[in-house]
Design an enzyme around this catalytic site. Structure first.
Site, PDB file in Angstrom:
ATOM      1  CG  LEU A   1      -2.591  -8.256  -6.255  1.00 29.30           C
ATOM      2  CD1 LEU A   1      -1.528  -9.143  -5.637  1.00 29.30           C
ATOM      3  CD2 LEU A   1      -2.120  -7.708  -7.598  1.00 29.30           C
TER       4      LEU A   1
ATOM      5  CB  ILE B   1     -12.883  -5.023 -10.934  1.00 29.90           C
ATOM      6  CG1 ILE B   1     -11.775  -4.392 -10.086  1.00 29.90           C
ATOM      7  CG2 ILE B   1     -14.082  -4.109 -11.017  1.00 29.90           C
ATOM      8  CD1 ILE B   1     -12.185  -3.974  -8.690  1.00 29.90           C
TER       9      ILE B   1
ATOM     10  N   GLY C   1       0.787  -1.232   0.000  1.00 30.12           N
ATOM     11  CA  GLY C   1       0.000   0.000   0.000  1.00 30.12           C
ATOM     12  C   GLY C   1       0.817   1.279   0.000  1.00 30.12           C
ATOM     13  CB  SER C   2       4.277   2.217  -0.911  1.00 33.55           C
ATOM     14  OG  SER C   2       4.413   1.850  -2.253  1.00 33.55           O
ATOM     15  CG  ASN C   3       1.461   3.379  -5.811  1.00 31.02           C
ATOM     16  OD1 ASN C   3       1.703   4.437  -6.392  1.00 31.02           O
ATOM     17  ND2 ASN C   3       2.133   2.263  -6.023  1.00 31.02           N
TER      18      ASN C   3
ATOM     19  CG  ASP D   1      -3.358  -5.561 -16.613  1.00 30.69           C
ATOM     20  OD1 ASP D   1      -3.803  -4.832 -15.708  1.00 30.69           O
ATOM     21  OD2 ASP D   1      -2.574  -6.502 -16.405  1.00 30.69           O
TER      22      ASP D   1
ATOM     23  CG  HIS E   1       0.060  -2.926 -15.551  1.00 29.76           C
ATOM     24  ND1 HIS E   1      -0.340  -4.084 -14.916  1.00 29.76           N
ATOM     25  CD2 HIS E   1       1.064  -3.278 -16.383  1.00 29.76           C
ATOM     26  CE1 HIS E   1       0.391  -5.092 -15.365  1.00 29.76           C
ATOM     27  NE2 HIS E   1       1.264  -4.628 -16.253  1.00 29.76           N
TER      28      HIS E   1
ATOM     29  CD  GLU F   1       3.525   2.107  -9.555  1.00 32.55           C
ATOM     30  OE1 GLU F   1       3.009   1.283 -10.309  1.00 32.55           O
ATOM     31  OE2 GLU F   1       3.837   1.851  -8.371  1.00 32.55           O
TER      32      GLU F   1
ATOM     33  CG  ASN G   1      -5.053  -1.193 -12.258  1.00 33.00           C
ATOM     34  OD1 ASN G   1      -4.749  -1.235 -11.066  1.00 33.00           O
ATOM     35  ND2 ASN G   1      -4.498  -1.987 -13.154  1.00 33.00           N
TER      36      ASN G   1
HETATM   37  C1  GAR Z   1       2.467  -1.097  -7.788  1.00 33.06           C
HETATM   38  O1  GAR Z   1       3.729  -1.046  -8.416  1.00 33.06           O
HETATM   39  C2  GAR Z   1       1.367  -1.274  -8.814  1.00 33.06           C
HETATM   40  O2  GAR Z   1       1.661  -0.682 -10.043  1.00 33.06           O
HETATM   41  C3  GAR Z   1       1.340  -2.783  -8.943  1.00 33.06           C
HETATM   42  O3  GAR Z   1       1.491  -3.257  -7.640  1.00 33.06           O
HETATM   43  C4  GAR Z   1       2.353  -2.370  -6.935  1.00 33.06           C
HETATM   44  C5  GAR Z   1       1.753  -2.110  -5.568  1.00 33.06           C
HETATM   45  O4  GAR Z   1       2.688  -1.487  -4.746  1.00 33.06           O
HETATM   46  N1  GAR Z   1       0.111  -3.223  -9.544  1.00 33.06           N
HETATM   47  C6  GAR Z   1       0.049  -4.274 -10.358  1.00 33.06           C
HETATM   48  O5  GAR Z   1       1.014  -4.966 -10.615  1.00 33.06           O
HETATM   49  C7  GAR Z   1      -1.337  -4.549 -10.948  1.00 33.06           C
HETATM   50  N2  GAR Z   1      -1.259  -5.460 -12.036  1.00 33.06           N
HETATM   51  P1  GAR Z   1       2.247  -0.806  -3.386  1.00 33.06           P
HETATM   52  O6  GAR Z   1       1.372  -1.812  -2.628  1.00 33.06           O
HETATM   53  O7  GAR Z   1       3.509  -0.504  -2.663  1.00 33.06           O
HETATM   54  O8  GAR Z   1       1.463   0.441  -3.737  1.00 33.06           O
END
Ligand code: GAR
Length: 187
Positions: free
Chosen positions: A85, A88, A12-14, A145, A104, A174, A102
């Site tokens: 993950l 939806i 969940g850093s994003n 995707d 990616h 990101e 989303n």
């Molecule tokens: C992110 O890099 C996002 O782009 C990716 O998961 C990571 C989550 O990081 N998403 C996918 O791969 C979706 N297909 P986070 O939990 O640190 O935000």
């Protein structure tokens, strides 16, 4: 106030970056965090940042209505997926048409599809000897995707870059772009 729900399954850093970006914003706020994983790091982040979080089972996500009820309660206008993950289901697409986005960690349409998430993507990009990679922010539709692209940004891959180095650079991109794209999308 326009309310966002961030859906996340892992660290969940994003999600944290998006919450922080909109803290004190006059028009947009992260109203809730939604997860399918009771052990997800994002739940601790949400608690620390004072954002309510909710975990639903795979069955509840599939059915849609238990989650959608909670989203309605919080008057959510936009669903933002950030490392989510779980599939939806159609119920979400019907309830939030063009309102689910989303991120990616690659340049779609390359390196997308089922099983392509996190480090799997970066390993495949390196193995594919790509000269560049990046991020894609896109709409969600019924195919993994495959939704319309809203934004892409890229960077070159150097000869000795490892998947870990690429992952770090992708995360930096990101953090820089996802909140701004959300802001623009809602304005
Ligand atoms: C992110 O890099 C996002 O782009 C990716 O998961 C990571 C989550 O990081 N998403 C996918 O791969 C979706 N297909 P986070 O939990 O640190 O935000």
């Amino acid at each position: 106030m326009k309310n966002i729900a961030v859906f996340a399954s892992g660290s969940g850093s994003n999600a944290e970056n998006i919450i922080t970006y909109f803290a004190g914003h006059s028009e947009i706020r992260v109203a809730m965090i939604v997860s399918n994983n009771p052990n997800a790091g994002v739940l601790e982040r949400a608690e620390r940042l004072g954002v309510p979080s909710f975990v639903f089972s795979r069955g509840e996500f599939e059915k849609g209505s238990p989650v959608l009820k909670k989203l309605a309660e919080y008057r959510v206008e936009l669903i933002v997926l950030a490392g989510f993950l779980n599939m939806i289901s159609k119920a979400f697409l019907n309830a939030y048409p063009e309102r689910i986005i989303n991120i990616h960690p690659a340049l779609l349409p390359k390196y997308g599809g089922k099983g392509m998430y996190g480090m799997h993507v970066h390993k495949a990009v390196i193995a594919g000897k790509e000269e560049k990679t990046g991020i894609t922010i896109h709409h969600i539709n019924e195919v993994y995707d495959d939704g319309e692209v809203i934004f892409q940004a890229s960077f070159p891959i150097h000869a000795h870059d490892t998947p870990e180095i690429v992952a770090k650079k992708v995360h930096t991109l990101e953090y820089e772009h996802y909140p701004r794209v959300i802001e623009k999308f809602l304005s």
